[in-house]
Design a protein around this motif. Structure first.
Motif, short mmCIF file in Angstrom:
data_model
loop_
_atom_site.label_atom_id
_atom_site.label_comp_id
_atom_site.label_asym_id
_atom_site.label_seq_id
_atom_site.Cartn_x
_atom_site.Cartn_y
_atom_site.Cartn_z
N ILE A 146 0.85 -1.19 0.00
CA ILE A 146 0.00 0.00 0.00
C ILE A 146 0.88 1.24 0.00
N ASP A 150 -2.35 5.48 2.55
CA ASP A 150 -3.15 4.38 3.09
C ASP A 150 -2.62 3.96 4.46
N LYS A 153 -3.95 6.31 6.99
CA LYS A 153 -5.38 6.04 7.20
C LYS A 153 -5.58 4.85 8.14
N CYS A 167 -8.17 11.36 7.16
CA CYS A 167 -8.29 10.11 6.41
C CYS A 167 -8.73 8.96 7.30
#
Length: 283
Positions: A146, A150, A153, A167
């Motif tokens: 990833i 990400d 997040k 996020c």
């Protein structure tokens, strides 16, 4: 229009549409659905509602059944076992000397597969690692690389504003963010001031961009000649949020006055101002 429910599988995660079928489903329920990753238990974040057909990714899958107490306990056990799997995988990564950072681990509900999410600067040959992990957990292993956004997040944290990451709190998808947005909003172009903890440009730059684009279009720019209540002058500074113009009055190099843009009439130079009837965007 199609009747759907919105389901998410992780806190602040992306929402997915599923067909409710004949089930009576309301917000807060847990449901069992089939996904590309396998059987999953998800939380309903919006009950039965209608959405345009164009917003649905075909084929639209139907909810398998409502989740019961056994499913919820299994999901909670999976979450506990994911912590152990994380420790085992981290140890195996060090053992194989791989230049990768493990971020998160997920079990599918039926434990038919474990997903390991990681970040790395380039491509990683993790074939031996997969074999090693499969021997430990006796199930299907999937490693998924990833990006750094990400990662933020998934892990969460506090931004420079003092608030939890957008996020990890409420953003469903990442929007494109460019340095042009920072320029149009009059922000410092110092990377440390406009970058998030992930090292990428802050997602919040995109929030007010439509408003800034509109205000920049309808506000005389620096260098514009305008007619003020005290005569003509040249705009030397603009505050688009306050709608104020700092003007150097004609015939003087030292007299500066501040006016609201509504008091000024654009004459020439700089950039042309659209007609007042131009609609303001929704923000």
């Amino acid at each position: 229009m199609t009747k759907v429910i919105s389901v998410r599988f992780k806190q602040a995660g992306k929402q997915y549409y599923f067909a409710p079928g004949e089930l009576e489903i309301v917000k807060g329920d847990h449901v069992i659905v089939e996904t590309a990753r396998g059987t999953e238990c998800g939380e309903v974040v919006q009950g039965v509602h209608e959405v345009p057909d164009a917003s649905i990714v075909k084929p639209l899958k139907t909810v398998t059944r409502m989740a019961d107490a056994v499913d919820v306990r299994r999901m909670e056990k999976n979450r506990a076992d994911e912590k152990h799997a994380f420790e085992v995988c981290t140890e195996r990564i060090q053992k194989h000397g791989l230049d990768m950072k493990l971020v998160d681990v997920e079990y599918t509900l039926d434990r038919s597969k474990i997903l390991f999410y990681f970040t790395a600067d380039g491509r990683i040959d993790f074939r031996e690692l997969v074999k090693d992990l499969a021997g430990v957990f006796r199930t299907r292993i999937e490693l998924r690389q990833i990006g750094v956004r990400d990662e933020s997040k998934m892990l969460g944290g506090l931004g420079i504003c003092g608030q939890p990451f957008c996020c990890s709190r409420f953003l469903k998808d990442f929007q494109p963010v460019s340095i042009k947005m920072a320029k149009e909003q009059g922000l410092s172009l110092n990377p440390t001031k406009i970058s998030g903890s992930c090292g990428r440009l802050m997602c919040c730059l995109a929030y007010e961009q439509p408003a800034y684009e509109y205000l920049n279009r309808v506000t005389p720019g620096v260098g514009s000649v305008v007619k003020t209540p005290e005569g003509e002058g040249t705009v030397v500074e603009v505050n688009v949020i306050a709608g104020s113009l700092r003007v150097r009055l004609e015939g003087s190099t030292t007299v500066f006055k501040t006016f609201h843009k509504s008091e000024c009439q654009y004459l020439r130079g700089g950039k042309r101002v659209p007609q007042p009837e131009e609609p303001e965007p929704e923000v």
